[in-house]
Design a protein around this motif. Structure first.
Motif, short mmCIF file in Angstrom:
data_model
loop_
_atom_site.label_atom_id
_atom_site.label_comp_id
_atom_site.label_asym_id
_atom_site.label_seq_id
_atom_site.Cartn_x
_atom_site.Cartn_y
_atom_site.Cartn_z
N ASP A 1 86.99 65.95 54.64
CA ASP A 1 87.98 66.99 54.91
C ASP A 1 87.46 68.06 55.88
O ASP A 1 88.13 69.08 56.11
CB ASP A 1 88.41 67.66 53.60
CG ASP A 1 87.22 68.11 52.75
OD1 ASP A 1 86.07 68.11 53.26
OD2 ASP A 1 87.44 68.46 51.57
N ASP A 2 86.26 67.86 56.45
CA ASP A 2 85.61 68.79 57.37
C ASP A 2 85.27 70.12 56.72
O ASP A 2 85.02 71.12 57.41
CB ASP A 2 86.46 69.04 58.62
CG ASP A 2 86.49 67.83 59.55
OD1 ASP A 2 85.61 66.96 59.42
OD2 ASP A 2 87.40 67.76 60.40
N LEU A 3 85.20 70.17 55.40
CA LEU A 3 84.77 71.35 54.67
C LEU A 3 83.32 71.17 54.26
O LEU A 3 82.83 70.04 54.08
CB LEU A 3 85.65 71.57 53.44
CG LEU A 3 87.14 71.79 53.75
CD1 LEU A 3 87.95 71.83 52.46
CD2 LEU A 3 87.35 73.07 54.55
N ARG B 1 82.48 74.43 47.69
CA ARG B 1 83.17 73.94 48.89
C ARG B 1 83.78 75.14 49.62
O ARG B 1 84.52 75.92 49.02
CB ARG B 1 84.27 72.95 48.52
CG ARG B 1 84.98 72.36 49.74
CD ARG B 1 85.99 71.30 49.36
NE ARG B 1 87.14 71.84 48.67
CZ ARG B 1 88.32 71.21 48.58
NH1 ARG B 1 88.48 70.02 49.12
NH2 ARG B 1 89.31 71.77 47.94
N PRO C 1 88.98 77.20 50.64
CA PRO C 1 90.14 76.30 50.71
C PRO C 1 91.16 76.62 49.63
O PRO C 1 90.80 76.88 48.46
CB PRO C 1 89.52 74.92 50.51
CG PRO C 1 88.09 75.07 50.92
CD PRO C 1 87.71 76.46 50.52
N ASP D 1 85.19 77.55 59.19
CA ASP D 1 85.97 77.88 60.38
C ASP D 1 87.16 78.79 60.09
O ASP D 1 87.76 79.34 61.02
CB ASP D 1 86.50 76.60 61.05
CG ASP D 1 85.37 75.72 61.56
OD1 ASP D 1 84.44 76.27 62.16
OD2 ASP D 1 85.43 74.49 61.34
N GLY D 2 87.50 78.96 58.82
CA GLY D 2 88.75 79.64 58.49
C GLY D 2 88.70 81.14 58.54
O GLY D 2 89.74 81.80 58.67
N HIS E 1 77.72 70.84 62.09
CA HIS E 1 79.17 71.05 62.14
C HIS E 1 79.85 69.78 62.65
O HIS E 1 79.30 69.07 63.50
CB HIS E 1 79.48 72.23 63.06
CG HIS E 1 80.90 72.70 62.99
ND1 HIS E 1 81.92 72.08 63.68
CD2 HIS E 1 81.46 73.73 62.30
CE1 HIS E 1 83.06 72.69 63.42
NE2 HIS E 1 82.81 73.70 62.59
N TYR F 1 83.29 83.12 55.79
CA TYR F 1 83.88 81.80 55.57
C TYR F 1 85.20 82.01 54.84
O TYR F 1 85.50 83.10 54.32
CB TYR F 1 82.95 80.89 54.75
CG TYR F 1 82.59 81.44 53.37
CD1 TYR F 1 83.42 81.24 52.27
CD2 TYR F 1 81.42 82.17 53.18
CE1 TYR F 1 83.10 81.76 51.02
CE2 TYR F 1 81.08 82.69 51.94
CZ TYR F 1 81.92 82.47 50.86
OH TYR F 1 81.60 82.98 49.63
N ASP G 1 85.19 76.70 53.75
CA ASP G 1 85.68 76.43 55.10
C ASP G 1 84.96 77.37 56.06
O ASP G 1 85.21 78.58 56.06
CB ASP G 1 87.20 76.65 55.14
CG ASP G 1 87.80 76.37 56.50
OD1 ASP G 1 87.05 76.08 57.45
OD2 ASP G 1 89.04 76.45 56.62
#
Length: 534
Positions: A275-277, A313, A325, A317-318, A203, A322, A315
């Motif tokens: 993009d941290d994804l 792809r 995006p 954290d979202g 992460h 998961y 996210d």
């Protein structure tokens, strides 16, 4: 002594060269043109110097700007190759490969006339670069990937396909594994297997939250499709609160599962992008030609209703498990929301360029004929199984290339060609199964700065003879030029092992992960760091 220069000092010929206004050799910079224009007036050629790599394909376009007829000839080991005489104002093209041997070769006007004295130039052919493989880790079975925690611990994590992740500290492997997933995976075939623990990503805030992500083949889930082989599994785990060198096995949280029909073509690489994804590569499900059980008529690579044959792809954290995006290309459209790009066969390894722009390079293993690397952008269709590399593909006759094939997918979207391609060894090429690599951004190998370094699993299918290459773009935007990188001390230049992966540390330096057995077994697996030849 550093290894061979990737620029050349061009040695002047005995004839005098008239000034032509060409300040630098063609090909001396990072971008090497695929086509070179040589213009001749009545005094000299421009440019007077050309630089090429060994066996570089060259298309020389000669234009006669003078008032006299001219021609061109090359002094090469195989003898002269010349164009026909050109009348004033006319042009012609000579296509050939530069010599394998490094050195300086003359090109000149063969008309024996005093008016053409000085009509000569130099083709400088570079030597292959050589690198030294410095062993840093040994005693593994089938190492595939490295991770470098940004937590001040000076540790590495090395992924072994058999289901283990080890901690490397100060060049030494800790005896107990960081993670052991063997009891959660399918049983692997010792002779050869593409399944196993295939990917690891930390992460972006690993130093604070201790979260890591793995991709592996679990047994077929209960209720899975009859006859299917396994369940691709993406999971999150956490470092133990009691021991920073251990993962808490009870912390596993399964994020995503994919039913997989055959044992091969798993993909399996994981990486967090700029993009941290989280990006995930998934193969087309296995088999041949992207057809058969578990493959729709259009093929999994082309079908946007499946996650097989894709680059995904998400996210992490979202939401739980998961989030998707909002700018993924098929959100709100026909197609799985997780898809970032599609049209892949077996995108075994991919990487983001550490340099400006963070280009996404994906190596995709071919069927029988062509291996490829693509620079991938959001929503693109990379062509499989309509195309194999830049070539047309017939799923019913995979060894025969059809004369024609569509240029677009089912919805009229363009099929994006690769930037790098080479023929599989079965097709007369230099290697079997491409292993995607990295754009070199380190300092130990300055001659490879900015080059995309990658490899092939082996040169000969049954022999541990992995091969390294580098690639540089052409000015015209066509397929990039590729050159071999030789391993120092090896007569044939290969690495002497099966190449299983390449890794890049935060400083941009490169590592090879290799073993001497084709299957995930034994203890011949090693990690090497690339250094300049001493």
């Amino acid at each position: 002594m550093s290894f061979a220069r990737t620029t050349a000092l061009v040695i002047g010929l005995a004839v005098s060269l008239a000034p032509v206004g060409c300040e630098k050799p063609v090909g001396a910079e990072e971008t090497i043109p695929r086509e070179i224009d040589i213009r001749a007036d009545d005094h000299a050629f421009s440019p007077s110097h050309i630089v090429a790599g060994p066996a570089e394909p060259l298309a020389i376009a000669l234009t006669n700007d003078g008032t006299e007829p001219h021609a061109i000839a090359f002094d090469l080991p195989a003898g002269q190759q010349r164009l026909s005489e050109l009348a004033p104002g006319r042009a012609a093209t000579l296509t050939f490969r530069a010599p394998e041997q490094p050195g300086d070769y003359a090109y000149y006007c063969p008309i024996n006339d005093h008016r053409h004295r000085g009509m000569a130039g130099t083709l400088a052919v570079l030597a292959r670069p050589q690198v030294t493989l410095v062993e840093t880790v040994s005693g593994l079975s089938a190492p595939l990937a490295l991770a470098f925690p940004d937590d001040g611990s000076d540790r590495w994590f090395v992924v072994d396909q058999i289901g283990l992740v080890f901690v490397i500290r100060g060049g030494e492997r800790e005896p107990a594994p960081l993670l052991d997933l063997r009891d959660r995976m399918v049983e692997l075939n010792d002779v050869y297997d593409e399944r196993g623990l295939l990917g690891l990503a930390l992460h972006p805030e690993f130093a604070d939250n201790g979260r890591l992500y793995v991709f592996y083949n679990a047994p077929l889930r209960e209720g899975g499709p009859e006859g299917y082989n396994s369940t691709l599994t993406l999971s999150e785990l956490r470092i133990s609160h009691e021991d920073p060198d251990r993962v808490d096995p009870a912390s596993e949280r399964v994020l995503l599962t994919i039913d997989k029909p055959q044992f091969n073509h798993n993909g399996g690489a994981l990486a967090f992008g700029p993009d941290d994804l989280l990006y995930i590569s998934v193969g087309d499900g296995g088999g041949s030609g992207d057809k058969g059980m578990g493959h729709p008529d259009i093929g999994n690579g082309q079908s946007r209703d499946t996650l097989l044959g894709k680059l995904l792809r998400i996210d992490v954290d979202g939401a739980r498990p998961y989030a998707v995006p909002d700018d993924n290309p098929f959100v709100g459209k026909a197609g799985a929301d997780e898809i970032y790009a599609y049209g892949f066969r077996n995108p075994y390894r991919f990487s983001f360029d550490q340099g400006e722009g963070h280009r996404l390079f994906v190596g995709d293993a071919g069927e029988h004929r062509w291996e490829e690397v693509s620079i991938v952008e959001r929503g693109q269709n990379m062509g499989w199984n309509i195309r194999e590399g830049a070539h047309c593909f017939d799923r019913d006759h995979p060894l025969k290339e059809p004369a024609k094939c569509p240029r677009v997918g089912a919805d009229g979207e363009p099929l994006v060609p690769p930037v790098v391609e080479f023929a599989n060894a079965k097709n007369g090429g230099p290697g079997v199964a491409i292993v995607g690599g990295h754009v070199y951004r380190g300092s130990a190998l300055p001659e490879l700065a900015g080059r995309y370094v990658f490899g092939a699993w082996t040169a000969l299918e049954a022999t541990p003879s992995g091969v390294l290459f580098y690639a540089v773009p052409h000015a015209g935007g066509e397929l990039w030029s590729i050159q071999r990188i030789d391993a120092a001390g090896r007569d044939d230049g290969d690495i002497g092992h099966f190449l299983r992966g390449l890794a890049q540390d935060p400083a941009g330096e490169l590592y090879l992960l290799a073993s001497d057995r084709p299957g995930p077994t034994g203890d011949t697996g090693r990690v090497f760091k690339l250094r300049a030849q001493p």
